[in-house]
Design a protein around this motif. Structure first.
Motif, PDB file in Angstrom:
ATOM      1  N   LYS A  72       0.842  -1.202   0.000  1.00  0.00           N
ATOM      2  CA  LYS A  72       0.000   0.000   0.000  1.00  0.00           C
ATOM      3  C   LYS A  72       0.881   1.259   0.000  1.00  0.00           C
ATOM      4  O   LYS A  72       0.617   2.206  -0.732  1.00  0.00           O
ATOM      5  CB  LYS A  72      -0.916  -0.020   1.219  1.00  0.00           C
ATOM      6  N   VAL A  73       1.922   1.252   0.805  1.00  0.00           N
ATOM      7  CA  VAL A  73       2.842   2.393   0.865  1.00  0.00           C
ATOM      8  C   VAL A  73       3.540   2.570  -0.486  1.00  0.00           C
ATOM      9  O   VAL A  73       3.693   3.701  -0.973  1.00  0.00           O
ATOM     10  CB  VAL A  73       3.879   2.194   1.998  1.00  0.00           C
ATOM     11  N   GLN A  74       3.928   1.463  -1.097  1.00  0.00           N
ATOM     12  CA  GLN A  74       4.612   1.527  -2.392  1.00  0.00           C
ATOM     13  C   GLN A  74       3.700   2.131  -3.452  1.00  0.00           C
ATOM     14  O   GLN A  74       4.135   2.966  -4.253  1.00  0.00           O
ATOM     15  CB  GLN A  74       5.061   0.127  -2.818  1.00  0.00           C
ATOM     16  N   GLN A  75       2.432   1.773  -3.447  1.00  0.00           N
ATOM     17  CA  GLN A  75       1.490   2.317  -4.423  1.00  0.00           C
ATOM     18  C   GLN A  75       1.194   3.783  -4.152  1.00  0.00           C
ATOM     19  O   GLN A  75       1.114   4.586  -5.081  1.00  0.00           O
ATOM     20  CB  GLN A  75       0.203   1.502  -4.419  1.00  0.00           C
ATOM     21  N   GLU A  76       1.019   4.158  -2.888  1.00  0.00           N
ATOM     22  CA  GLU A  76       0.692   5.547  -2.544  1.00  0.00           C
ATOM     23  C   GLU A  76       1.847   6.494  -2.852  1.00  0.00           C
ATOM     24  O   GLU A  76       1.634   7.594  -3.346  1.00  0.00           O
ATOM     25  CB  GLU A  76       0.315   5.645  -1.065  1.00  0.00           C
ATOM     26  N   GLU A  77       3.067   6.073  -2.524  1.00  0.00           N
ATOM     27  CA  GLU A  77       4.220   6.954  -2.696  1.00  0.00           C
ATOM     28  C   GLU A  77       4.979   6.696  -3.991  1.00  0.00           C
ATOM     29  O   GLU A  77       5.997   7.331  -4.250  1.00  0.00           O
ATOM     30  CB  GLU A  77       5.156   6.805  -1.499  1.00  0.00           C
ATOM     31  N   LYS A  78       4.492   5.738  -4.785  1.00  0.00           N
ATOM     32  CA  LYS A  78       5.103   5.400  -6.075  1.00  0.00           C
ATOM     33  C   LYS A  78       6.603   5.126  -5.924  1.00  0.00           C
ATOM     34  O   LYS A  78       7.438   5.719  -6.587  1.00  0.00           O
ATOM     35  CB  LYS A  78       4.847   6.494  -7.102  1.00  0.00           C
ATOM     36  N   LEU A  79       6.906   4.204  -5.045  1.00  0.00           N
ATOM     37  CA  LEU A  79       8.299   3.846  -4.778  1.00  0.00           C
ATOM     38  C   LEU A  79       8.717   2.663  -5.645  1.00  0.00           C
ATOM     39  O   LEU A  79       7.905   1.803  -5.988  1.00  0.00           O
ATOM     40  CB  LEU A  79       8.473   3.469  -3.308  1.00  0.00           C
ATOM     41  N   LYS A  80       9.989   2.638  -5.980  1.00  0.00           N
ATOM     42  CA  LYS A  80      10.545   1.509  -6.713  1.00  0.00           C
ATOM     43  C   LYS A  80      10.729   0.340  -5.737  1.00  0.00           C
ATOM     44  O   LYS A  80      10.819   0.552  -4.529  1.00  0.00           O
ATOM     45  CB  LYS A  80      11.886   1.894  -7.326  1.00  0.00           C
ATOM     46  N   PRO A  81      10.805  -0.885  -6.256  1.00  0.00           N
ATOM     47  CA  PRO A  81      10.970  -2.044  -5.357  1.00  0.00           C
ATOM     48  C   PRO A  81      12.210  -1.941  -4.463  1.00  0.00           C
ATOM     49  O   PRO A  81      12.166  -2.317  -3.290  1.00  0.00           O
ATOM     50  CB  PRO A  81      11.080  -3.230  -6.313  1.00  0.00           C
ATOM     51  N   MET A  82      13.308  -1.409  -4.997  1.00  0.00           N
ATOM     52  CA  MET A  82      14.523  -1.273  -4.190  1.00  0.00           C
ATOM     53  C   MET A  82      14.309  -0.265  -3.058  1.00  0.00           C
ATOM     54  O   MET A  82      14.736  -0.495  -1.916  1.00  0.00           O
ATOM     55  CB  MET A  82      15.697  -0.841  -5.072  1.00  0.00           C
ATOM     56  N   GLU A  83      13.638   0.855  -3.349  1.00  0.00           N
ATOM     57  CA  GLU A  83      13.358   1.854  -2.309  1.00  0.00           C
ATOM     58  C   GLU A  83      12.436   1.271  -1.244  1.00  0.00           C
ATOM     59  O   GLU A  83      12.602   1.537  -0.048  1.00  0.00           O
ATOM     60  CB  GLU A  83      12.723   3.096  -2.937  1.00  0.00           C
ATOM     61  N   MET A  84      11.482   0.476  -1.689  1.00  0.00           N
ATOM     62  CA  MET A  84      10.554  -0.145  -0.746  1.00  0.00           C
ATOM     63  C   MET A  84      11.280  -1.130   0.161  1.00  0.00           C
ATOM     64  O   MET A  84      11.041  -1.171   1.370  1.00  0.00           O
ATOM     65  CB  MET A  84       9.455  -0.867  -1.542  1.00  0.00           C
ATOM     66  N   GLU A  85      12.182  -1.894  -0.401  1.00  0.00           N
ATOM     67  CA  GLU A  85      12.960  -2.851   0.387  1.00  0.00           C
ATOM     68  C   GLU A  85      13.857  -2.127   1.385  1.00  0.00           C
ATOM     69  O   GLU A  85      14.011  -2.554   2.537  1.00  0.00           O
ATOM     70  CB  GLU A  85      13.791  -3.743  -0.545  1.00  0.00           C
ATOM     71  N   LEU A  86      14.438  -1.010   0.962  1.00  0.00           N
ATOM     72  CA  LEU A  86      15.269  -0.216   1.874  1.00  0.00           C
ATOM     73  C   LEU A  86      14.440   0.335   3.028  1.00  0.00           C
ATOM     74  O   LEU A  86      14.890   0.355   4.179  1.00  0.00           O
ATOM     75  CB  LEU A  86      15.962   0.919   1.124  1.00  0.00           C
ATOM     76  N   ARG A  87      13.232   0.778   2.739  1.00  0.00           N
ATOM     77  CA  ARG A  87      12.363   1.298   3.800  1.00  0.00           C
ATOM     78  C   ARG A  87      11.983   0.172   4.767  1.00  0.00           C
ATOM     79  O   ARG A  87      11.976   0.365   5.974  1.00  0.00           O
ATOM     80  CB  ARG A  87      11.106   1.929   3.208  1.00  0.00           C
TER      81      ARG A  87
END
Length: 153
Positions: A72-87
């Motif tokens: 949900k956070v990845q879709q809302e903030e339009k993050l790349k998979p690598m950025e999402m994994e880092l978060r």
């Protein structure tokens, strides 16, 4: 089934309550550093026959990084998979650091309790030795006086 979620802080913060619960997801941030208490209540209707029925409740509670919905956070903030994994890794690291801090505090409090107990045991040991030496001296003096009175010494 009724459910209520609150904590045991002095303010008794309530995080959720539902009546006639069938399936629900609760997401909340705690307001105080306290234990979170979840209460389930299963009340039988007044005119319902009590024929030994049972009900199963499945309950899953997650905290910290595990409770975060990363898709949900990845879709809302339009993050790349690598950025999402880092978060996700950063949140997991924060959880690990919090757990280590808690363990350090607990170790410190248990060490203090252990040292207090050791000092009490040491004091009790010295008192016991003093009492035993005192009783031994008294017995020697008593027996010496007893034998002197009987003219055996």
């Amino acid at each position: 089934v009724n459910m209520e979620i609150h904590d045991d802080s002095p303010h008794v913060n309530q995080y959720g309550a539902r009546r006639q619960l069938d399936d629900a997801t609760f997401r909340f941030d705690t307001q105080a550093h306290a234990n979170v208490i979840v209460c389930f209540q299963n009340v039988l209707e007044p005119n319902f026959p009590n024929d030994g029925r049972s009900q199963t409740i499945q309950f899953k509670m997650e905290s910290g990084a595990m409770a975060e919905d990363f898709h949900k956070v990845q879709q809302e903030e339009k993050l790349k998979p690598m950025e999402m994994e880092l978060r996700r890794l950063a949140l997991t690291l924060d959880d690990v650091q919090d757990e280590l801090q808690y363990l350090k505090q607990r170790e410190s409090s248990l060490r203090d309790a252990n040292e207090r107990m050791n000092s009490r045991v040491k004091t009790f040991t010295f008192i016991s030795i003093a009492v035993l030496v005192g009783v031994a001296v008294y017995q020697v003096l008593y027996l010496r006086r007893f034998f002197q009175q009987k003219k055996l010494i």
